[in-house]
Design a protein around this motif. Sequence first.
Motif, PDB file in Angstrom:
ATOM      1  N   ALA A  37      -7.438  -8.654   8.546  1.00 57.75           N
ATOM      2  CA  ALA A  37      -6.550  -7.621   9.367  1.00 57.75           C
ATOM      3  C   ALA A  37      -5.109  -7.796   9.240  1.00 57.75           C
ATOM      4  O   ALA A  37      -4.158  -7.017   8.886  1.00 57.75           O
ATOM      5  CB  ALA A  37      -6.803  -7.644  10.914  1.00 57.75           C
ATOM      6  N   GLY A  38      -4.553  -9.056   9.261  1.00 56.26           N
ATOM      7  CA  GLY A  38      -3.205  -9.479   8.883  1.00 56.26           C
ATOM      8  C   GLY A  38      -2.712  -9.073   7.546  1.00 56.26           C
ATOM      9  O   GLY A  38      -1.609  -8.793   7.268  1.00 56.26           O
ATOM     10  N   CYS A  39      -3.715  -9.461   6.700  1.00 52.84           N
ATOM     11  CA  CYS A  39      -3.363  -9.086   5.249  1.00 52.84           C
ATOM     12  C   CYS A  39      -2.955  -7.316   5.147  1.00 52.84           C
ATOM     13  O   CYS A  39      -2.045  -7.257   4.270  1.00 52.84           O
ATOM     14  CB  CYS A  39      -4.646  -9.604   4.257  1.00 52.84           C
ATOM     15  N   ILE A  40      -4.096  -6.522   5.670  1.00 56.96           N
ATOM     16  CA  ILE A  40      -3.828  -5.348   5.296  1.00 56.96           C
ATOM     17  C   ILE A  40      -2.560  -4.712   6.245  1.00 56.96           C
ATOM     18  O   ILE A  40      -1.889  -3.775   5.869  1.00 56.96           O
ATOM     19  CB  ILE A  40      -5.038  -4.611   5.998  1.00 56.96           C
ATOM     20  N   ILE A  41      -2.110  -5.214   7.356  1.00 67.94           N
ATOM     21  CA  ILE A  41      -1.258  -4.919   8.131  1.00 67.94           C
ATOM     22  C   ILE A  41       0.060  -5.402   7.344  1.00 67.94           C
ATOM     23  O   ILE A  41       1.016  -4.576   7.363  1.00 67.94           O
ATOM     24  CB  ILE A  41      -0.998  -5.452   9.566  1.00 67.94           C
ATOM     25  N   ALA A  42       0.095  -6.447   7.094  1.00 68.57           N
ATOM     26  CA  ALA A  42       1.357  -7.025   5.993  1.00 68.57           C
ATOM     27  C   ALA A  42       1.415  -6.190   4.812  1.00 68.57           C
ATOM     28  O   ALA A  42       2.516  -5.934   4.387  1.00 68.57           O
ATOM     29  CB  ALA A  42       0.889  -8.577   5.638  1.00 68.57           C
ATOM     30  N   THR A  43       0.332  -5.570   4.196  1.00 67.46           N
ATOM     31  CA  THR A  43       0.436  -4.726   3.062  1.00 67.46           C
ATOM     32  C   THR A  43       1.284  -3.508   3.488  1.00 67.46           C
ATOM     33  O   THR A  43       2.295  -3.129   2.586  1.00 67.46           O
ATOM     34  CB  THR A  43      -0.910  -4.026   2.478  1.00 67.46           C
ATOM     35  N   VAL A  44       1.123  -2.730   4.511  1.00 69.12           N
ATOM     36  CA  VAL A  44       1.617  -1.731   5.282  1.00 69.12           C
ATOM     37  C   VAL A  44       3.306  -2.093   5.189  1.00 69.12           C
ATOM     38  O   VAL A  44       4.268  -1.438   4.700  1.00 69.12           O
ATOM     39  CB  VAL A  44       1.405  -0.964   6.272  1.00 69.12           C
ATOM     40  N   ALA A  45       3.619  -3.122   5.922  1.00 64.35           N
ATOM     41  CA  ALA A  45       4.849  -3.933   6.085  1.00 64.35           C
ATOM     42  C   ALA A  45       5.538  -3.775   4.834  1.00 64.35           C
ATOM     43  O   ALA A  45       6.982  -3.718   4.769  1.00 64.35           O
ATOM     44  CB  ALA A  45       4.918  -5.081   6.843  1.00 64.35           C
ATOM     45  N   LEU A  46       4.971  -4.539   4.095  1.00 61.51           N
ATOM     46  CA  LEU A  46       5.592  -4.782   2.582  1.00 61.51           C
ATOM     47  C   LEU A  46       6.113  -3.658   1.650  1.00 61.51           C
ATOM     48  O   LEU A  46       7.124  -3.721   1.419  1.00 61.51           O
ATOM     49  CB  LEU A  46       4.644  -6.011   1.759  1.00 61.51           C
ATOM     50  N   LEU A  47       5.202  -2.686   1.913  1.00 58.45           N
ATOM     51  CA  LEU A  47       5.402  -1.521   1.209  1.00 58.45           C
ATOM     52  C   LEU A  47       6.524  -0.692   1.685  1.00 58.45           C
ATOM     53  O   LEU A  47       7.237   0.045   1.196  1.00 58.45           O
ATOM     54  CB  LEU A  47       4.432  -0.641   0.781  1.00 58.45           C
ATOM     55  N   SER A  48       6.430  -0.720   3.055  1.00 60.40           N
ATOM     56  CA  SER A  48       7.421  -0.074   3.928  1.00 60.40           C
ATOM     57  C   SER A  48       8.945  -0.611   3.644  1.00 60.40           C
ATOM     58  O   SER A  48       9.819  -0.039   3.665  1.00 60.40           O
ATOM     59  CB  SER A  48       7.103  -0.218   5.259  1.00 60.40           C
ATOM     60  N   LEU A  49       8.929  -1.767   3.300  1.00 61.32           N
ATOM     61  CA  LEU A  49      10.222  -2.678   3.327  1.00 61.32           C
ATOM     62  C   LEU A  49      10.817  -2.390   1.838  1.00 61.32           C
ATOM     63  O   LEU A  49      11.777  -2.880   1.449  1.00 61.32           O
ATOM     64  CB  LEU A  49      10.015  -4.214   3.522  1.00 61.32           C
ATOM     65  N   GLU A  50       9.953  -2.104   0.758  1.00 62.98           N
ATOM     66  CA  GLU A  50      10.394  -1.945  -0.673  1.00 62.98           C
ATOM     67  C   GLU A  50      11.586  -1.231  -0.669  1.00 62.98           C
ATOM     68  O   GLU A  50      11.781  -0.246  -0.408  1.00 62.98           O
ATOM     69  CB  GLU A  50       9.331  -1.451  -1.399  1.00 62.98           C
ATOM     70  N   PRO A  51      12.762  -1.747  -1.404  1.00 65.74           N
ATOM     71  CA  PRO A  51      13.985  -1.190  -1.859  1.00 65.74           C
ATOM     72  C   PRO A  51      13.715   0.187  -2.556  1.00 65.74           C
ATOM     73  O   PRO A  51      13.063  -0.014  -3.310  1.00 65.74           O
ATOM     74  CB  PRO A  51      14.889  -2.039  -2.135  1.00 65.74           C
TER      75      PRO A  51
END
Length: 322
Positions: A288-302
Amino acid sequence: MTHKNSDWLRRFQGTSMVVIGAVMWGLSGTVAQTLFQEADFQPGWLVSVRLLTAGVLLLAILAVRRGAGTILAVWREPRDRLQLLVFGIGGMLAVQYTYFAAIDASNAAMATLLQYLGPMLICCWLAFRSRRWPTSYEGGGVLLALAGTALLVSGGHGGSLSVSGTALFWGLASAVALAFYTLYPSRLLPRWGAGTVVGWAMVIGGTGLSFLHPPWQVTGTFTLESILSISFIIVFGTLLAFFLYLDSLRLIRPTETSLLACTEPLSATVAAVVWLGVPFGVPEWVGAGCIIATVALLSLEPHTQQKAVEPASIPHAKEKTG
């Protein structure tokens, strides 16, 4: 009030609106699970009622605020009509039905987390369409999503599945539907606004599903608790969640709303574990943490090429969107 204090207040209001909306989206999945397991309601019936009721209410509110002519104008041009019909059936109906079917086959936590593979599919599609290699953010997101999915569906037990094949099918179908839901209305949204597009899509999707699951053919048991649960899903988990998410876009940046929307899968998971007693071991929590981190990472992409994901709910009425 100083400019600094005013800016802080705006950001606090916007952040609070996104988090509350996302939590409502997440909780609506858990409430739906109780209806399926304890009151014998079927996903098709619940989705048709949810879409029709929330869609009519949303369009009625918009008609009062902006005038009936504004919400009817989207039907004037043949191209807009066709795209709206495709979005209503292939986007709104598909993402709602597959999500609830995944809940019925597994649980709200698993269904919500599998649906949140949608952003990974979006970034892969955009990279393919642009004929370019994924960026480091996108590549990292894909790896995190794949690792998280493997842990979720296997429970850390290698080649064996801890969820049924049916649950996995509907969960992955929900992610595909979410990706289509997010990408397809890119022309309609700037022209007519998210409220009008989503409202009509709900009505179209609900009407289409009514031919298979008529709202008047009730499949479950009506009690005070089930009526309150259905009302919560429609009013709080759909209508209010959408308005909070949409209104937050005037206060904070879209990338921030997309990042904060990660609260949805987290709230769905916590609610399912604490409230319904869904078994979730260490591998599932790591997944679950990996999938949530995926959304966070893609949201933060410049300078990301992705659009912010809703609800649909959007929550899910998301411009995921739900």
